[in-house]
Design a protein around this motif. Structure first.
Motif, PDB file in Angstrom:
ATOM      1  N   ARG A  13      12.602   1.613  -7.616  1.00  0.00           N
ATOM      2  CA  ARG A  13      13.150   2.935  -7.953  1.00  0.00           C
ATOM      3  C   ARG A  13      12.870   3.274  -9.410  1.00  0.00           C
ATOM      4  NH1 ARG A  13      19.027   3.531  -4.904  1.00  0.00           N
ATOM      5  NH2 ARG A  13      18.275   3.097  -2.791  1.00  0.00           N
ATOM      6  N   VAL A  14      13.019   2.285 -10.285  1.00  0.00           N
ATOM      7  CA  VAL A  14      12.749   2.520 -11.701  1.00  0.00           C
ATOM      8  C   VAL A  14      11.294   2.921 -11.900  1.00  0.00           C
ATOM      9  CG1 VAL A  14      12.534   1.385 -13.955  1.00  0.00           C
ATOM     10  CG2 VAL A  14      14.595   1.040 -12.574  1.00  0.00           C
ATOM     11  N   THR A  15      10.381   2.280 -11.193  1.00  0.00           N
ATOM     12  CA  THR A  15       8.958   2.603 -11.336  1.00  0.00           C
ATOM     13  C   THR A  15       8.684   4.036 -10.908  1.00  0.00           C
ATOM     14  OG1 THR A  15       8.347   0.293 -10.963  1.00  0.00           O
ATOM     15  CG2 THR A  15       6.616   1.940 -10.684  1.00  0.00           C
ATOM     16  N   ARG A  16       9.315   4.485  -9.817  1.00  0.00           N
ATOM     17  CA  ARG A  16       9.139   5.889  -9.395  1.00  0.00           C
ATOM     18  C   ARG A  16       9.635   6.838 -10.474  1.00  0.00           C
ATOM     19  NH1 ARG A  16      11.330   7.879  -3.775  1.00  0.00           N
ATOM     20  NH2 ARG A  16      10.153   9.715  -4.428  1.00  0.00           N
ATOM     21  N   LEU A  17      10.790   6.530 -11.040  1.00  0.00           N
ATOM     22  CA  LEU A  17      11.346   7.394 -12.073  1.00  0.00           C
ATOM     23  C   LEU A  17      10.493   7.344 -13.340  1.00  0.00           C
ATOM     24  CD1 LEU A  17      15.133   6.569 -11.593  1.00  0.00           C
ATOM     25  CD2 LEU A  17      13.953   8.676 -10.953  1.00  0.00           C
TER      26      LEU A  17
ATOM     27  N   LEU B  22      13.088   3.426  -0.744  1.00  0.00           N
ATOM     28  CA  LEU B  22      11.922   4.278  -0.985  1.00  0.00           C
ATOM     29  C   LEU B  22      11.656   5.246   0.158  1.00  0.00           C
ATOM     30  CD1 LEU B  22       9.446   1.741  -2.623  1.00  0.00           C
ATOM     31  CD2 LEU B  22      10.970   3.378  -3.737  1.00  0.00           C
ATOM     32  N   VAL B  23      12.081   4.891   1.370  1.00  0.00           N
ATOM     33  CA  VAL B  23      11.979   5.798   2.511  1.00  0.00           C
ATOM     34  C   VAL B  23      13.334   5.840   3.210  1.00  0.00           C
ATOM     35  CG1 VAL B  23       9.530   5.247   2.817  1.00  0.00           C
ATOM     36  CG2 VAL B  23      11.238   4.052   4.200  1.00  0.00           C
TER      37      VAL B  23
ATOM     38  N   ALA C  92       6.827  -2.672   7.824  1.00  0.00           N
ATOM     39  CA  ALA C  92       6.704  -2.273   6.425  1.00  0.00           C
ATOM     40  C   ALA C  92       7.673  -1.144   6.085  1.00  0.00           C
ATOM     41  CB  ALA C  92       5.270  -1.834   6.130  1.00  0.00           C
ATOM     42  N   LEU C  93       7.824  -0.188   6.991  1.00  0.00           N
ATOM     43  CA  LEU C  93       8.745   0.922   6.758  1.00  0.00           C
ATOM     44  C   LEU C  93      10.189   0.437   6.684  1.00  0.00           C
ATOM     45  CD1 LEU C  93       7.225   3.729   9.020  1.00  0.00           C
ATOM     46  CD2 LEU C  93       7.168   3.580   6.516  1.00  0.00           C
TER      47      LEU C  93
ATOM     48  N   ILE D 199       0.837  -1.206   0.000  1.00  0.00           N
ATOM     49  CA  ILE D 199       0.000   0.000   0.000  1.00  0.00           C
ATOM     50  C   ILE D 199       0.874   1.259   0.000  1.00  0.00           C
ATOM     51  CG2 ILE D 199      -1.575   1.391   1.411  1.00  0.00           C
ATOM     52  CD1 ILE D 199      -2.835  -1.305   2.317  1.00  0.00           C
ATOM     53  N   LEU D 200       1.857   1.284   0.882  1.00  0.00           N
ATOM     54  CA  LEU D 200       2.716   2.464   0.974  1.00  0.00           C
ATOM     55  C   LEU D 200       3.587   2.613  -0.263  1.00  0.00           C
ATOM     56  CD1 LEU D 200       3.794   2.326   4.737  1.00  0.00           C
ATOM     57  CD2 LEU D 200       1.868   3.542   3.687  1.00  0.00           C
ATOM     58  N   ARG D 201       4.065   1.487  -0.786  1.00  0.00           N
ATOM     59  CA  ARG D 201       4.894   1.532  -1.990  1.00  0.00           C
ATOM     60  C   ARG D 201       4.117   2.131  -3.151  1.00  0.00           C
ATOM     61  NH1 ARG D 201       5.643  -3.453  -2.404  1.00  0.00           N
ATOM     62  NH2 ARG D 201       7.545  -3.650  -1.161  1.00  0.00           N
ATOM     63  N   ASP D 202       2.887   1.674  -3.340  1.00  0.00           N
ATOM     64  CA  ASP D 202       2.053   2.208  -4.417  1.00  0.00           C
ATOM     65  C   ASP D 202       1.771   3.697  -4.205  1.00  0.00           C
ATOM     66  OD1 ASP D 202       1.959  -0.273  -5.587  1.00  0.00           O
ATOM     67  OD2 ASP D 202      -0.064  -0.766  -4.862  1.00  0.00           O
TER      68      ASP D 202
END
Length: 225
Positions: free
Chosen positions: A162-166, A63-64, A54-55, A19-22
Motif C-alpha cells: 500500500r505504501v508503494t502505491r501511495l 490491493l484488489v 494470485a487475486l 506481475i499484477l502487483r507491479d
C-alpha cells in the motif's frame, strides 16, 4: 508485453501475483478497474486457477477487492484509507530511523548513504517512476534491516504494498521527487551523527510531508464505479 509473461521455472501463482502487483503499483491496472480473469490469463499466460490464487493473495494485501458478485476490481485508495496508512507509517518509520541511528553498524550507515545517493542520482537524471520507486525501496530496506528490530521490520512489510502505491502517487506530483531527496538526506545526516532524536524527527517529517502531498493527489482520484 514481454514483462507481463510468467517464467516457467518459478512458482506460477507467485509470479502472477508479482506481475499484477507491479501493474497495480505503476497503474497499468488502474484504481477501480474490473479484473477479468480471461484477460488476466491472456496477459500473464497463466491458468485461470493460478490467476484466482494470485487475486486471493492480492485481496489479502488490500490491493484488489471483491465487488459483491460483480467481480474483482483494483482497490481505490480513498483519502481516508490513505491517511490511515500514513498515520501508521509515520511513527513506525520514525522509530526505525531512531534505532538505526543509535544501533546501526558502520556498514549499515555506508549502505544507507549509498542507497540514498543512488536515489538522488536517479532523481537528478529524471528517471521514470519505476526506477525511483525501486531506488527508494532499496534505501528503506537498508534502514529497516539495519534498525535491529525484526518485529518492526516485519510490521512495516505488511504495509509495504500500500505504501508503494501511495509513494507512486506522491512521486508523480510536480517537484515531489526532488523535495523527497532533500528530506531523506536529512535522515542520512542525523544517522551519520548518531542522533536518534534528530533521525526520528526527520523521518517523521518526511512521512508527514508525503501524506500532505498524497492527500491532494488521492482527492483527485476518481471514485469507484
Amino acid at each position: 508485453m514481454s514483462d507481463m509473461q510468467v517464467l516457467r521455472h518459478a512458482p506460477i501463482r507467485e509470479q502472477v501475483a508479482n506481475i499484477l502487483r507491479d501493474a497495480i503499483v505503476d497503474q497499468r491496472l488502474t484504481p477501480g478497474q474490473l479484473l477479468v480473469e480471461r484477460e488476466l490469463c491472456e496477459m500473464t499466460s497463466a491458468s485461470r486457477a493460478s490467476v484466482r490464487e494470485a487475486l486471493r493473495q492480492l485481496q489479502a494485501e488490500g490491493l484488489v477487492e471483491s465487488r459483491n458478485g460483480r467481480g474483482t476490481c483494483v482497490t481505490v485508495i480513498s483519502p481516508a484509507t490513505a491517511l490511515q496508512v500514513y498515520q501508521v507509517r509515520a511513527p513506525l518509520e520514525g522509530l526505525a530511523a531512531r534505532l538505526f541511528a543509535e544501533n546501526g553498524s558502520d556498514e549499515d550507515r555506508a549502505a544507507f548513504r549509498e542507497a540514498v545517493a543512488e536515489l538522488a542520482d536517479e532523481t537528478e537524471r529524471g528517471a521514470d517512476a519505476a526506477a525511483l520507486l525501486k531506488a527508494k525501496s532499496r534505501a528503506y530496506d537498508v534502514l529497516f534491516r539495519g534498525c535491529g528490530n525484526p518485529v518492526l521490520h516485519q510490521t512495516v512489510q505488511t504495509l509495504q504494498h500500500r505504501v508503494t502505491r501511495l509513494r507512486a502517487l506522491t512521486l508523480a506530483q510536480e517537484g515531489r521527487a526532488q523535495r523527497s531527496v532533500v528530506e531523506v538526506g536529512a535522515i542520512v545526516a542525523a544517522v551519520d551523527a548518531r542522533d536518534g532524536a534528530a533521525a526520528q524527527a526527520a523521518a517523521t517529517a518526511h512521512v508527514e510531508e508525503a501524506a500532505r502531498v498524497m492527500m491532494a493527489a488521492v482527492s483527485d482520484t476518481p471514485a469507484a464505479p
